[in-house]
Design a protein around this motif. Sequence first.
Motif, PDB file in Angstrom:
ATOM      1  N   TYR A   1       0.840  -1.379  -0.292  1.00 21.60           N
ATOM      2  CA  TYR A   1       0.044   0.500  -0.156  1.00 21.60           C
ATOM      3  C   TYR A   1       0.718   1.388   0.073  1.00 21.60           C
ATOM      4  CZ  TYR A   1      -3.808  -2.934   1.128  1.00 21.60           C
ATOM      5  OH  TYR A   1      -4.784  -3.989   0.924  1.00 21.60           O
ATOM      6  N   LEU A   2       2.045   1.598   0.545  1.00 17.16           N
ATOM      7  CA  LEU A   2       3.286   2.213   1.207  1.00 17.16           C
ATOM      8  C   LEU A   2       3.188   2.657  -0.906  1.00 17.16           C
ATOM      9  CD1 LEU A   2       4.226   4.589   2.661  1.00 17.16           C
ATOM     10  CD2 LEU A   2       5.672   3.283   2.902  1.00 17.16           C
ATOM     11  N   THR A   3       4.103   1.605  -0.726  1.00 16.98           N
ATOM     12  CA  THR A   3       4.584   1.880  -2.797  1.00 16.98           C
ATOM     13  C   THR A   3       2.877   2.779  -3.742  1.00 16.98           C
ATOM     14  OG1 THR A   3       6.290  -0.132  -2.098  1.00 16.98           O
ATOM     15  CG2 THR A   3       4.887   0.501  -4.699  1.00 16.98           C
ATOM     16  N   LEU A   4       2.298   2.141  -4.061  1.00 18.49           N
ATOM     17  CA  LEU A   4       1.122   2.621  -4.087  1.00 18.49           C
ATOM     18  C   LEU A   4       0.531   4.116  -3.856  1.00 18.49           C
ATOM     19  CD1 LEU A   4      -1.222  -0.659  -4.361  1.00 18.49           C
ATOM     20  CD2 LEU A   4       0.081   0.479  -5.942  1.00 18.49           C
ATOM     21  N   ALA A   5       0.817   4.536  -2.718  1.00 19.54           N
ATOM     22  CA  ALA A   5       0.672   5.657  -2.065  1.00 19.54           C
ATOM     23  C   ALA A   5       2.028   6.297  -2.399  1.00 19.54           C
ATOM     24  CB  ALA A   5       0.371   5.453  -0.355  1.00 19.54           C
ATOM     25  N   LEU A   6       3.071   6.002  -2.278  1.00 22.68           N
ATOM     26  CA  LEU A   6       4.382   6.862  -2.243  1.00 22.68           C
ATOM     27  C   LEU A   6       3.779   6.869  -4.484  1.00 22.68           C
ATOM     28  CD1 LEU A   6       6.855   6.025  -0.734  1.00 22.68           C
ATOM     29  CD2 LEU A   6       5.643   8.187  -0.122  1.00 22.68           C
ATOM     30  N   LEU A   7       3.759   6.512  -5.051  1.00 22.27           N
ATOM     31  CA  LEU A   7       3.637   6.172  -6.603  1.00 22.27           C
ATOM     32  C   LEU A   7       2.378   7.667  -6.793  1.00 22.27           C
ATOM     33  CD1 LEU A   7       4.185   3.168  -8.053  1.00 22.27           C
ATOM     34  CD2 LEU A   7       6.407   5.341  -7.943  1.00 22.27           C
ATOM     35  N   LEU A   8       1.338   7.566  -6.076  1.00 23.73           N
ATOM     36  CA  LEU A   8      -0.061   8.190  -6.562  1.00 23.73           C
ATOM     37  C   LEU A   8       0.477   9.581  -5.948  1.00 23.73           C
ATOM     38  CD1 LEU A   8      -2.582   8.176  -7.589  1.00 23.73           C
ATOM     39  CD2 LEU A   8      -3.492   7.514  -5.057  1.00 23.73           C
ATOM     40  N   VAL A   9       1.174   9.800  -5.372  1.00 28.04           N
ATOM     41  CA  VAL A   9       1.208  11.149  -4.599  1.00 28.04           C
ATOM     42  C   VAL A   9       2.190  11.752  -5.688  1.00 28.04           C
ATOM     43  CG1 VAL A   9       2.305  12.252  -2.916  1.00 28.04           C
ATOM     44  CG2 VAL A   9       1.054  10.703  -2.174  1.00 28.04           C
ATOM     45  N   VAL A  48       8.062  -5.478  12.377  1.00 26.78           N
ATOM     46  CA  VAL A  48       8.760  -4.142  12.440  1.00 26.78           C
ATOM     47  C   VAL A  48       9.791  -4.496  11.600  1.00 26.78           C
ATOM     48  CG1 VAL A  48      10.887  -3.439  13.799  1.00 26.78           C
ATOM     49  CG2 VAL A  48       8.346  -3.910  15.032  1.00 26.78           C
ATOM     50  N   GLY A  49      10.227  -5.854  10.982  1.00 26.49           N
ATOM     51  CA  GLY A  49      11.023  -6.315   9.907  1.00 26.49           C
ATOM     52  C   GLY A  49      10.410  -6.239   8.988  1.00 26.49           C
ATOM     53  N   GLY A  50       9.263  -5.977   8.336  1.00 23.62           N
ATOM     54  CA  GLY A  50       8.315  -6.325   7.046  1.00 23.62           C
ATOM     55  C   GLY A  50       7.969  -4.599   6.619  1.00 23.62           C
ATOM     56  N   TRP A  51       7.537  -3.712   8.269  1.00 19.36           N
ATOM     57  CA  TRP A  51       7.532  -2.349   7.956  1.00 19.36           C
ATOM     58  C   TRP A  51       9.024  -1.831   7.449  1.00 19.36           C
ATOM     59  CZ3 TRP A  51       4.935  -1.685  13.203  1.00 19.36           C
ATOM     60  CH2 TRP A  51       3.783  -2.096  13.551  1.00 19.36           C
ATOM     61  N   PHE A  53      11.571  -3.242   5.632  1.00 27.31           N
ATOM     62  CA  PHE A  53      11.435  -3.159   4.097  1.00 27.31           C
ATOM     63  C   PHE A  53      10.834  -2.819   3.311  1.00 27.31           C
ATOM     64  CE2 PHE A  53      10.400  -5.961   1.205  1.00 27.31           C
ATOM     65  CZ  PHE A  53      11.964  -6.623   0.009  1.00 27.31           C
ATOM     66  N   GLY A  54       8.935  -2.975   3.169  1.00 29.95           N
ATOM     67  CA  GLY A  54       8.623  -2.292   2.760  1.00 29.95           C
ATOM     68  C   GLY A  54       9.146  -0.644   2.605  1.00 29.95           C
ATOM     69  N   GLY A  60      12.117   3.146  -2.903  1.00 27.45           N
ATOM     70  CA  GLY A  60      13.162   3.194  -3.983  1.00 27.45           C
ATOM     71  C   GLY A  60      12.565   3.046  -5.174  1.00 27.45           C
ATOM     72  N   TRP A  61      11.220   2.540  -4.490  1.00 28.92           N
ATOM     73  CA  TRP A  61       9.985   2.444  -5.769  1.00 28.92           C
ATOM     74  C   TRP A  61       9.718   4.497  -6.393  1.00 28.92           C
ATOM     75  CZ3 TRP A  61       9.481   0.104  -9.796  1.00 28.92           C
ATOM     76  CH2 TRP A  61      10.001  -1.252 -10.156  1.00 28.92           C
TER      77      TRP A  61
END
Length: 77
Positions: A1-9, A48-51, A53-54, A60-61
Motif C-alpha cells: 500500500y505504501l508503494t502505491l501511495a508514494l507513486l500516486l502522490v 517491524v521487519g516487514g515495516w 523492508f516495505g 526505492g520505487w
Amino acid sequence: YLTLALLLVQTVHGHAARVYILAATAVLVVLIGVSRLYLHVHWPSDVVGGWVFGTIWALGWWALGRKLGADTRAQRP
C-alpha cells in the motif's frame, strides 16, 4: 500500500490531497501490522521487519518514479 501511495502522490496536485493519501496509507499499514500481532500470526520482530523492508522498498520505487518523472519533464519541448 505504501508503494502505491508514494507513486500516486507524485501524480496528485495539491498539498492537502498528498497529505491525506500518505496519512490514510500510514494508518492502514499500521493497522495491518497491529492486526497481525493481535491475531498472534506474527512475532513483533516480523511486523517491524516487514515495516522496515516495505518502507525501503516503497522509497526505492518512489525515488525511481521521481527520477523518471524528472527525465520526462526535461525532455519536453
